[in-house]
Design an enzyme around this catalytic site. Structure first.
Site, PDB file in Angstrom:
ATOM      1  N   GLU A 213      38.223  46.099  43.689  1.00  0.00           N
ATOM      2  CA  GLU A 213      38.850  45.141  44.415  1.00  0.00           C
ATOM      3  C   GLU A 213      40.225  45.892  44.873  1.00  0.00           C
ATOM      4  OE1 GLU A 213      38.305  41.675  44.372  1.00  0.00           O
ATOM      5  OE2 GLU A 213      36.615  41.817  43.101  1.00  0.00           O
ATOM      6  N   CYS A 247      47.894  41.195  47.252  1.00  0.00           N
ATOM      7  CA  CYS A 247      46.920  41.764  47.989  1.00  0.00           C
ATOM      8  C   CYS A 247      46.413  40.985  49.293  1.00  0.00           C
ATOM      9  CB  CYS A 247      45.851  42.291  47.314  1.00  0.00           C
ATOM     10  SG  CYS A 247      45.152  40.768  46.180  1.00  0.00           S
TER      11      CYS A 247
HETATM   12  P1  NAD Z   1      47.322  51.846  42.627  1.00  0.00           P
HETATM   13  O1  NAD Z   1      45.889  52.168  43.051  1.00  0.00           O
HETATM   14  O2  NAD Z   1      48.171  52.759  42.765  1.00  0.00           O
HETATM   15  O3  NAD Z   1      47.220  51.645  40.914  1.00  0.00           O
HETATM   16  C1  NAD Z   1      46.094  50.743  40.305  1.00  0.00           C
HETATM   17  C2  NAD Z   1      45.752  51.092  38.931  1.00  0.00           C
HETATM   18  O4  NAD Z   1      45.235  52.722  39.255  1.00  0.00           O
HETATM   19  C3  NAD Z   1      46.940  51.528  37.899  1.00  0.00           C
HETATM   20  O5  NAD Z   1      46.425  50.971  36.823  1.00  0.00           O
HETATM   21  C4  NAD Z   1      47.110  53.048  37.961  1.00  0.00           C
HETATM   22  O6  NAD Z   1      47.402  53.351  36.713  1.00  0.00           O
HETATM   23  C5  NAD Z   1      45.769  53.702  38.271  1.00  0.00           C
HETATM   24  N1  NAD Z   1      45.825  54.954  39.131  1.00  0.00           N
HETATM   25  C6  NAD Z   1      46.571  55.518  40.005  1.00  0.00           C
HETATM   26  N2  NAD Z   1      46.618  56.770  40.294  1.00  0.00           N
HETATM   27  C7  NAD Z   1      45.281  56.809  39.737  1.00  0.00           C
HETATM   28  C8  NAD Z   1      44.607  58.024  40.000  1.00  0.00           C
HETATM   29  N3  NAD Z   1      44.824  59.345  40.446  1.00  0.00           N
HETATM   30  N4  NAD Z   1      43.363  58.072  39.189  1.00  0.00           N
HETATM   31  C9  NAD Z   1      42.900  56.994  38.463  1.00  0.00           C
HETATM   32  N5  NAD Z   1      43.678  55.992  38.336  1.00  0.00           N
HETATM   33  C10 NAD Z   1      44.827  55.845  38.923  1.00  0.00           C
HETATM   34  O7  NAD Z   1      47.548  50.380  43.213  1.00  0.00           O
HETATM   35  P2  NAD Z   1      48.940  49.603  42.957  1.00  0.00           P
HETATM   36  O8  NAD Z   1      49.962  50.327  43.590  1.00  0.00           O
HETATM   37  O9  NAD Z   1      49.170  49.371  41.472  1.00  0.00           O
HETATM   38  O10 NAD Z   1      48.519  48.149  43.665  1.00  0.00           O
HETATM   39  C11 NAD Z   1      48.569  48.191  44.847  1.00  0.00           C
HETATM   40  C12 NAD Z   1      47.238  47.902  45.569  1.00  0.00           C
HETATM   41  O11 NAD Z   1      46.444  47.293  44.984  1.00  0.00           O
HETATM   42  C13 NAD Z   1      47.500  47.484  47.133  1.00  0.00           C
HETATM   43  O12 NAD Z   1      46.661  48.216  47.954  1.00  0.00           O
HETATM   44  C14 NAD Z   1      46.905  45.977  46.820  1.00  0.00           C
HETATM   45  O13 NAD Z   1      46.109  45.554  48.050  1.00  0.00           O
HETATM   46  C15 NAD Z   1      45.717  46.407  45.915  1.00  0.00           C
HETATM   47  N6  NAD Z   1      45.335  45.004  44.897  1.00  0.00           N
HETATM   48  C16 NAD Z   1      44.180  44.377  45.325  1.00  0.00           C
HETATM   49  C17 NAD Z   1      43.995  43.269  44.606  1.00  0.00           C
HETATM   50  C18 NAD Z   1      42.688  42.703  44.976  1.00  0.00           C
HETATM   51  O14 NAD Z   1      42.314  41.690  44.044  1.00  0.00           O
HETATM   52  N7  NAD Z   1      41.722  43.047  45.994  1.00  0.00           N
HETATM   53  C19 NAD Z   1      44.959  42.766  43.974  1.00  0.00           C
HETATM   54  C20 NAD Z   1      46.031  43.167  43.864  1.00  0.00           C
HETATM   55  C21 NAD Z   1      46.471  44.602  44.440  1.00  0.00           C
END
Ligand code: NAD
Length: 459
Positions: A213, A247
């Site tokens: 997602e 998002c």
């Molecule tokens: P992110 O990708 O930085 O983090 C998401 C998760 O991934 C966190 O739990 C984090 O600990 C983990 N993570 C971070 N770096 C990692 C790595 N190198 N390896 C493995 N795991 C890792 O995202 P964010 O900043 O928390 O959220 C914002 C993003 O999420 C935006 O792009 C937004 O559009 C998207 N989002 C999508 C939805 C949806 O339903 N499609 C909903 C909310 C947010």
């Protein structure tokens, strides 16, 4: 050397394989226990969401806690029916066999969530995973720690750790540690596109199915024939709820040239009406999650002409609802997902102009259209590929559990919510059952001379 975390994951696997999580009774009991625990901890959840994102109680309920209750209610009400094997038709060749599709639990699944809706984006997939009869590792975002701590407290109080576990910490460390040493049966990831790709790569190494997602730049088209007052009101709400850190928030507007000025005036009116003249003191306006994101967003402010807003304050992580024009499609503001309270406005006169803008960031997670014309509605619905969306509204499609929620292309793989969550967290197991009383010799060798017959039968 097996680490304690690896050992723990192996224990979860054994727990799943014991079959204890499979029965309807077990799943319902756990869903009800979760619902009760959330109700008992409602105040603590409000406090945590205020600490992490300055969400008011009303917003926290409408966009997080209430959605989780709604998802729980749907699952509790429908689980028995969802679990029933589905009878399907049998093709001519297999008559008089009967055909059924069973739904198997997947195993030990990993759910990873972001910080922007830190409660519901972790717990709503969990509901699907419990309903599906799985064991679950929950990885909340390290940037919304108050909420992550409340969730951990709730989960550890009601579920044994071999059934559901919360793993906190830096995602870049703990997630590879788990994924490299353990084969999850499914990964459900919500977050950014770059991290989504890393997760997908790690999952591919072990052939683990994924739901991704992701984010993206969701356009909002306002046609000449739209009701501009309604459009402005619904865009302002959908964009500035949670300070644009949504998002599916409209990322940018493409309005018909003739209605640009009116739309701006109406949006200014509703921004002030919803969040007052001074949004920094508004009960209904939250904050940017952290300084890193604040700095990125403040940098964007210089990439266009500010028509409204633009004030910001680092100490309180405040950025005002902001409207911009004269933004280049090659700027970072238009190449990256904004994910904050900045709304660039573009204009069009022909549909091709608007399409050219959208195509810079194709396959968005959401698409919004404001029009009163059925012809235009059909045109846009049949022309643009997007995850999900609204006509004459923004964001609300997310809240209808009868609609699958997910992205397409860059914005994701798979979908969930309601029955679709149950489908995501179970596997189709198709079975053909053949009676013994009918066993025509034609189906067995020697086949010589039956080609014509086979051609007639297999159609
Ligand atoms: P992110 O990708 O930085 O983090 C998401 C998760 O991934 C966190 O739990 C984090 O600990 C983990 N993570 C971070 N770096 C990692 C790595 N190198 N390896 C493995 N795991 C890792 O995202 P964010 O900043 O928390 O959220 C914002 C993003 O999420 C935006 O792009 C937004 O559009 C998207 N989002 C999508 C939805 C949806 O339903 N499609 C909903 C909310 C947010």
């Amino acid at each position: 050397m097996v680490s304690p975390l690896q050992q723990h994951l192996e224990n979860m696997k054994l727990h799943f394989e014991s079959g204890i999580t499979h029965s309807h009774q077990f799943r319902i009991q756990k869903l009800k226990a979760l619902k009760k625990a959330i109700a008992e901890n409602e105040e603590a959840i409000y406090t945590a969401l205020y600490t992490d994102l300055k969400k008011s109680k009303e917003e926290a309920y409408a966009t997080e806690i209430g959605l989780v209750f709604a998802e729980l209610n749907v699952a509790i009400k429908n689980l028995k029916q969802w679990m029933q094997p589905e009878s399907v038709a049998t093709d001519f060749v297999n008559i008089p066999s009967t055909s059924k599709i069973y739904r198997d639990p997947l195993g030990v699944v990993l759910i990873i969530s972001p910080w922007n809706y830190p409660f519901q984006l972790l717990l709503n997939p969990l509901i699907g995973a419990i309903a599906g009869g799985n064991c679950v590792v929950l990885k909340p975002s390290e940037f919304a720690t108050a909420t992550a701590n409340v969730i951990e407290k709730i989960i550890t109080a009601i579920f044994p750790e071999e059934y559901i576990t919360v793993v906190q910490g830096d995602g870049a460390t703990v997630i590879p540690e788990m994924m490299h040493h353990f084969r999850f049966n499914h990964i459900f990831y919500t977050g950014s596109i770059p991290v989504g790709k890393l997760i997908y790569k790690m999952a591919a190494e072990k052939l683990i199915p994924v739901t991704l997602e992701l984010g993206g730049k969701s356009p909002c088209i306002v046609e000449e024939d739209a009701n501009i007052t309604i459009a402005a009101k619904r865009i302002v709400l959908g964009k500035f709820v949670n300070v644009g850190q949504t998002c599916i928030a409209p990322d940018y507007i493409v309005v018909h040239q003739s209605k640009k000025q009116l739309l701006i005036e109406k949006m200014q009116y509703f921004i002030k009406k919803f969040y007052t003249e001074n949004a920094s003191e508004s009960y209904d306006y939250g904050k940017i999650i952290n300084e890193k994101r604040f700095n990125t967003l403040v940098n964007y402010l210089s990439q266009g002409t500010i028509i409204h807003g633009g004030r910001h304050q680092k100490e309180t992580l405040f950025i005002e609802p902001t409207l911009l024009e004269n933004v280049s499609l090659d700027s970072n503001l238009m190449k990256e997902e904004i994910f904050g309270p900045l709304l660039p406005i573009f204009t069009f006169t022909t549909a091709d102009d608007a399409l050219a803008i959208i195509e810079h960031n194709s396959h968005p997670l959401a698409f919004y259209l404001f029009t009163n014309s059925r012809v235009k509605e059909n045109f846009w619905m049949n022309t643009v590929s997007f995850g999900g969306g609204c006509i004459n509204n923004t964001d609300w499609h997310f809240t209808n559990h009868n609609l699958p929620f997910g992205g397409v292309g860059n914005s994701g793989i798979g979908a969930y919510h309601g029955k679709y969550s149950f489908n995501t967290f179970t596997r189709l197991k198709p079975v053909l059952k053949t009676p013994n009383w009918f066993d025509p010799f034609l189906k067995y060798p020697p086949f010589k001379g039956r080609l014509g017959l086979f051609k007639w039968m297999i159609r």
